[in-house]
Design a protein around this motif. Sequence first.
Motif, PDB file in Angstrom:
ATOM      1  N   THR A 154      49.120  44.082  45.709  1.00 52.15           N
ATOM      2  CA  THR A 154      48.166  45.177  45.893  1.00 52.15           C
ATOM      3  C   THR A 154      48.862  46.325  46.614  1.00 52.15           C
ATOM      4  OG1 THR A 154      45.907  45.695  46.603  1.00 52.15           O
ATOM      5  CG2 THR A 154      47.238  44.420  48.144  1.00 52.15           C
TER       6      THR A 154
ATOM      7  N   TRP B 198      45.441  51.473  46.314  1.00 53.54           N
ATOM      8  CA  TRP B 198      44.390  50.849  45.495  1.00 53.54           C
ATOM      9  C   TRP B 198      43.200  50.461  46.373  1.00 53.54           C
ATOM     10  CZ3 TRP B 198      41.118  46.839  44.898  1.00 53.54           C
ATOM     11  CH2 TRP B 198      40.509  46.669  43.654  1.00 53.54           C
TER      12      TRP B 198
ATOM     13  N   ARG C  22      39.611  52.294  45.861  1.00 52.05           N
ATOM     14  CA  ARG C  22      38.541  51.509  45.228  1.00 52.05           C
ATOM     15  C   ARG C  22      37.460  51.059  46.196  1.00 52.05           C
ATOM     16  NH1 ARG C  22      39.592  50.501  39.585  1.00 52.05           N
ATOM     17  NH2 ARG C  22      41.564  51.576  39.285  1.00 52.05           N
TER      18      ARG C  22
ATOM     19  N   CYS D  43      25.279  38.987  52.055  1.00 48.30           N
ATOM     20  CA  CYS D  43      25.423  40.326  52.649  1.00 48.30           C
ATOM     21  C   CYS D  43      24.086  40.980  52.985  1.00 48.30           C
ATOM     22  CB  CYS D  43      26.222  41.231  51.719  1.00 48.30           C
ATOM     23  SG  CYS D  43      27.897  40.645  51.470  1.00 48.30           S
TER      24      CYS D  43
ATOM     25  N   ARG E 215      43.729  38.599  44.922  1.00 54.90           N
ATOM     26  CA  ARG E 215      43.758  40.003  45.368  1.00 54.90           C
ATOM     27  C   ARG E 215      42.438  40.727  45.117  1.00 54.90           C
ATOM     28  NH1 ARG E 215      47.111  43.659  40.948  1.00 54.90           N
ATOM     29  NH2 ARG E 215      45.798  43.152  39.170  1.00 54.90           N
TER      30      ARG E 215
ATOM     31  N   GLY F 215      33.440  41.698  40.355  1.00 57.95           N
ATOM     32  CA  GLY F 215      33.349  42.924  41.146  1.00 57.95           C
ATOM     33  C   GLY F 215      32.683  44.092  40.452  1.00 57.95           C
ATOM     34  N   ARG F 216      33.139  44.343  39.215  1.00 64.81           N
ATOM     35  CA  ARG F 216      32.644  45.517  38.493  1.00 64.81           C
ATOM     36  C   ARG F 216      31.133  45.412  38.229  1.00 64.81           C
ATOM     37  NH1 ARG F 216      36.570  47.061  33.638  1.00 64.81           N
ATOM     38  NH2 ARG F 216      37.919  45.920  35.047  1.00 64.81           N
TER      39      ARG F 216
ATOM     40  N   PHE G 236      29.183  45.764  41.478  1.00 62.31           N
ATOM     41  CA  PHE G 236      29.212  47.189  41.842  1.00 62.31           C
ATOM     42  C   PHE G 236      28.098  47.947  41.111  1.00 62.31           C
ATOM     43  CE2 PHE G 236      30.472  51.577  41.505  1.00 62.31           C
ATOM     44  CZ  PHE G 236      31.106  51.853  42.694  1.00 62.31           C
TER      45      PHE G 236
ATOM     46  N   HIS H  44      24.802  48.581  54.316  1.00 58.42           N
ATOM     47  CA  HIS H  44      25.773  47.485  54.301  1.00 58.42           C
ATOM     48  C   HIS H  44      27.121  48.076  53.913  1.00 58.42           C
ATOM     49  CE1 HIS H  44      27.949  43.924  53.447  1.00 58.42           C
ATOM     50  NE2 HIS H  44      27.892  44.049  52.131  1.00 58.42           N
TER      51      HIS H  44
ATOM     52  N   ALA I 115      30.124  47.532  52.129  1.00 59.60           N
ATOM     53  CA  ALA I 115      30.923  46.781  51.153  1.00 59.60           C
ATOM     54  C   ALA I 115      31.964  47.676  50.504  1.00 59.60           C
ATOM     55  CB  ALA I 115      30.027  46.177  50.084  1.00 59.60           C
ATOM     56  N   ASN I 116      31.557  48.910  50.207  1.00 57.65           N
ATOM     57  CA  ASN I 116      32.423  49.790  49.439  1.00 57.65           C
ATOM     58  C   ASN I 116      31.960  51.227  49.669  1.00 57.65           C
ATOM     59  OD1 ASN I 116      33.527  51.355  47.257  1.00 57.65           O
ATOM     60  ND2 ASN I 116      33.955  49.434  46.195  1.00 57.65           N
TER      61      ASN I 116
ATOM     62  N   ARG J 240      32.284  53.748  47.924  1.00 54.96           N
ATOM     63  CA  ARG J 240      31.743  54.409  46.723  1.00 54.96           C
ATOM     64  C   ARG J 240      30.270  54.047  46.496  1.00 54.96           C
ATOM     65  NH1 ARG J 240      34.765  52.837  41.932  1.00 54.96           N
ATOM     66  NH2 ARG J 240      35.432  50.984  43.044  1.00 54.96           N
ATOM     67  N   ILE J 241      29.903  52.806  46.872  1.00 62.04           N
ATOM     68  CA  ILE J 241      28.489  52.408  46.766  1.00 62.04           C
ATOM     69  C   ILE J 241      27.678  53.193  47.808  1.00 62.04           C
ATOM     70  CG2 ILE J 241      26.831  50.504  46.998  1.00 62.04           C
ATOM     71  CD1 ILE J 241      29.119  48.586  46.164  1.00 62.04           C
TER      72      ILE J 241
ATOM     73  N   ASN K   6      34.332  44.390  54.698  1.00 68.15           N
ATOM     74  CA  ASN K   6      33.012  43.838  54.377  1.00 68.15           C
ATOM     75  C   ASN K   6      32.791  42.560  55.196  1.00 68.15           C
ATOM     76  OD1 ASN K   6      30.733  42.669  53.282  1.00 68.15           O
ATOM     77  ND2 ASN K   6      31.339  42.987  51.144  1.00 68.15           N
TER      78      ASN K   6
ATOM     79  N   MET L 108      22.965  44.837  50.093  1.00 67.74           N
ATOM     80  CA  MET L 108      22.954  44.141  48.814  1.00 67.74           C
ATOM     81  C   MET L 108      24.085  43.119  48.811  1.00 67.74           C
ATOM     82  SD  MET L 108      24.691  44.203  45.784  1.00 67.74           S
ATOM     83  CE  MET L 108      24.288  43.723  44.135  1.00 67.74           C
TER      84      MET L 108
HETATM   85  O1  UT7 Z   1      28.990  42.832  49.821  1.00 63.10           O
HETATM   86  C1  UT7 Z   1      28.493  42.164  48.721  1.00 63.10           C
HETATM   87  C2  UT7 Z   1      28.452  43.020  47.551  1.00 63.10           C
HETATM   88  N1  UT7 Z   1      29.766  43.250  47.043  1.00 63.10           N
HETATM   89  C3  UT7 Z   1      30.048  44.430  46.575  1.00 63.10           C
HETATM   90  O2  UT7 Z   1      29.244  45.302  46.663  1.00 63.10           O
HETATM   91  C4  UT7 Z   1      31.367  44.607  45.895  1.00 63.10           C
HETATM   92  C5  UT7 Z   1      31.136  45.382  44.616  1.00 63.10           C
HETATM   93  N2  UT7 Z   1      32.354  45.661  43.872  1.00 63.10           N
HETATM   94  C6  UT7 Z   1      33.309  46.494  44.325  1.00 63.10           C
HETATM   95  O3  UT7 Z   1      33.251  46.994  45.428  1.00 63.10           O
HETATM   96  C7  UT7 Z   1      34.411  46.871  43.368  1.00 63.10           C
HETATM   97  O4  UT7 Z   1      34.090  46.401  42.081  1.00 63.10           O
HETATM   98  C8  UT7 Z   1      35.810  46.320  43.766  1.00 63.10           C
HETATM   99  C9  UT7 Z   1      36.333  47.064  45.004  1.00 63.10           C
HETATM  100  C10 UT7 Z   1      35.709  44.832  44.035  1.00 63.10           C
HETATM  101  C11 UT7 Z   1      36.811  46.544  42.633  1.00 63.10           C
HETATM  102  O5  UT7 Z   1      36.855  47.918  42.263  1.00 63.10           O
HETATM  103  P1  UT7 Z   1      36.745  48.336  40.727  1.00 63.10           P
HETATM  104  O6  UT7 Z   1      36.952  49.779  40.666  1.00 63.10           O
HETATM  105  O7  UT7 Z   1      35.433  47.796  40.207  1.00 63.10           O
HETATM  106  O8  UT7 Z   1      37.970  47.600  40.082  1.00 63.10           O
HETATM  107  P2  UT7 Z   1      37.991  46.507  38.892  1.00 63.10           P
HETATM  108  O9  UT7 Z   1      37.462  45.216  39.385  1.00 63.10           O
HETATM  109  O10 UT7 Z   1      37.378  47.126  37.694  1.00 63.10           O
HETATM  110  O11 UT7 Z   1      39.545  46.351  38.688  1.00 63.10           O
HETATM  111  C12 UT7 Z   1      40.359  47.457  38.206  1.00 63.10           C
HETATM  112  C13 UT7 Z   1      41.794  46.979  38.086  1.00 63.10           C
HETATM  113  C14 UT7 Z   1      41.937  45.646  37.353  1.00 63.10           C
HETATM  114  O12 UT7 Z   1      43.069  45.733  36.556  1.00 63.10           O
HETATM  115  P3  UT7 Z   1      42.952  46.021  34.967  1.00 63.10           P
HETATM  116  O13 UT7 Z   1      42.103  44.906  34.436  1.00 63.10           O
HETATM  117  O14 UT7 Z   1      42.286  47.353  34.867  1.00 63.10           O
HETATM  118  O15 UT7 Z   1      44.375  46.007  34.526  1.00 63.10           O
HETATM  119  C15 UT7 Z   1      42.170  44.646  38.468  1.00 63.10           C
HETATM  120  O16 UT7 Z   1      42.938  43.540  38.034  1.00 63.10           O
HETATM  121  O17 UT7 Z   1      42.347  46.746  39.390  1.00 63.10           O
HETATM  122  C16 UT7 Z   1      42.946  45.453  39.454  1.00 63.10           C
HETATM  123  N3  UT7 Z   1      42.830  44.951  40.819  1.00 63.10           N
HETATM  124  C17 UT7 Z   1      43.699  45.256  41.804  1.00 63.10           C
HETATM  125  N4  UT7 Z   1      44.799  46.008  41.811  1.00 63.10           N
HETATM  126  C18 UT7 Z   1      45.449  46.140  42.974  1.00 63.10           C
HETATM  127  C19 UT7 Z   1      41.856  44.156  41.338  1.00 63.10           C
HETATM  128  N5  UT7 Z   1      42.086  43.949  42.644  1.00 63.10           N
HETATM  129  C20 UT7 Z   1      43.212  44.627  42.953  1.00 63.10           C
HETATM  130  C21 UT7 Z   1      43.944  44.791  44.138  1.00 63.10           C
HETATM  131  N6  UT7 Z   1      45.040  45.558  44.119  1.00 63.10           N
HETATM  132  N7  UT7 Z   1      43.554  44.233  45.310  1.00 63.10           N
END
Ligand code: UT7
Length: 324
Positions: free
Chosen positions: A30, A34, A38, A114, A153, A216-217, A220, A251, A253-254, A256-257, A281, A311
């Motif tokens: 990572t 990133w 994110r 959460c 990761r 995650g996506r 989100f 809360h 978590a992110n 962007r949320i 988080n 959430m």
């Molecule tokens: O508190 C409870 C509630 N939880 C939440 O609210 C969490 C909600 N979700 C999120 O906050 C976001 O979805 C995340 C922060 C978890 C992820 O962000 P994202 O913009 O949705 O990324 P993604 O999961 O769509 O992943 C994008 C890319 C992927 O690669 P490909 O498939 O596009 O090639 C992942 O494999 O980023 C990759 N990736 C990473 N890269 C570098 C995933 N984790 C990492 C990392 N470092 N740690």
Amino acid sequence: MTMNSIIKSTGSYLPERILTNAELEKMVDTTDEWITQRSGIKQRHIARDDESTGDMAIKAALDALATSGLSPDDIDGVIVATTTPDRTFPSVAVKVQGELGIKPGLAFDVQAVCTGFVYALTVADNFIKCGQAKNILVIGAEKMSSLVDWTDRTTCVLFADGAGAVVLSAQENNEGLAGQGIHSTHLYANGAQREMLQTTGGVSTTGDNGVIEMQGREVFKYAVSYMADVVGEVLERNNITSADIDWLVPHQANIRIIEGTAKKLDMGMEQVVVTVDHHGNTSAASIPLALDEAVKSGKIMRGQMLLIEAMGGGLTWGAALVRF
Ligand code: UT7
């Protein structure tokens, strides 16, 4: 005249050890860039191996009690929101009760991941409003680091440890929304979405705790829409507009949320309590930690209106309207 539950005081505890994004770069594939882009997280606190959720809950509770003007003898209930208890049983709440020398009264844990603190606050508020308790310690405490797969990761860069607490006390209110206290609470869950964010095991299935797995996506997407829905419901139910809200306490978590919810409310980020950058988080601990930081730094002041929302796994979500 109605009985309200007021937030008499706040407290918190964060473990000493800080884990930075730079350190995570050495642990998994990572980058600081990133994680920051994110999620908005730069660093988080991680508990020692010998430091439990209960230990952190006790420190946060003592901190909240210290400024409440109350003694342990005045407390007639302890409710702890946690997903990471010290033991399968008994509850973290009874540990807090026992260690603080609180007299026998209600004590139990609430598990809504959460959203746990909003659930616990709601339960405590209802006990107080129906006259079954006068002063309740409501705590959110988590050692999420013990549920994280440190080779994954997609989750290990997000979760962290800590505890926050409030003392909730009964107070008569003759002023409607102008009065201090919790004015409305709103709880939801959609069990059809329980597999989106879960652990890989548990006591009665695999016999161990499992580790966190999250789509995650997907989470989100629902987080943004559920938060928008529930904050809209808070405004409608109380017949107010976002101009009546002084602080959004979400809360953490992110970022962007959080920004999405602020935008929906037409509130500037200067009216939003943000700690996700340095706390990560911390699940059920994130709201009381954010609240305590904003109170102690002088941002949140007495008489101001707070909109609290969260959430998490379940999926669960909820909100509360509170005049501090
Ligand atoms: O508190 C409870 C509630 N939880 C939440 O609210 C969490 C909600 N979700 C999120 O906050 C976001 O979805 C995340 C922060 C978890 C992820 O962000 P994202 O913009 O949705 O990324 P993604 O999961 O769509 O992943 C994008 C890319 C992927 O690669 P490909 O498939 O596009 O090639 C992942 O494999 O980023 C990759 N990736 C990473 N890269 C570098 C995933 N984790 C990492 C990392 N470092 N740690």
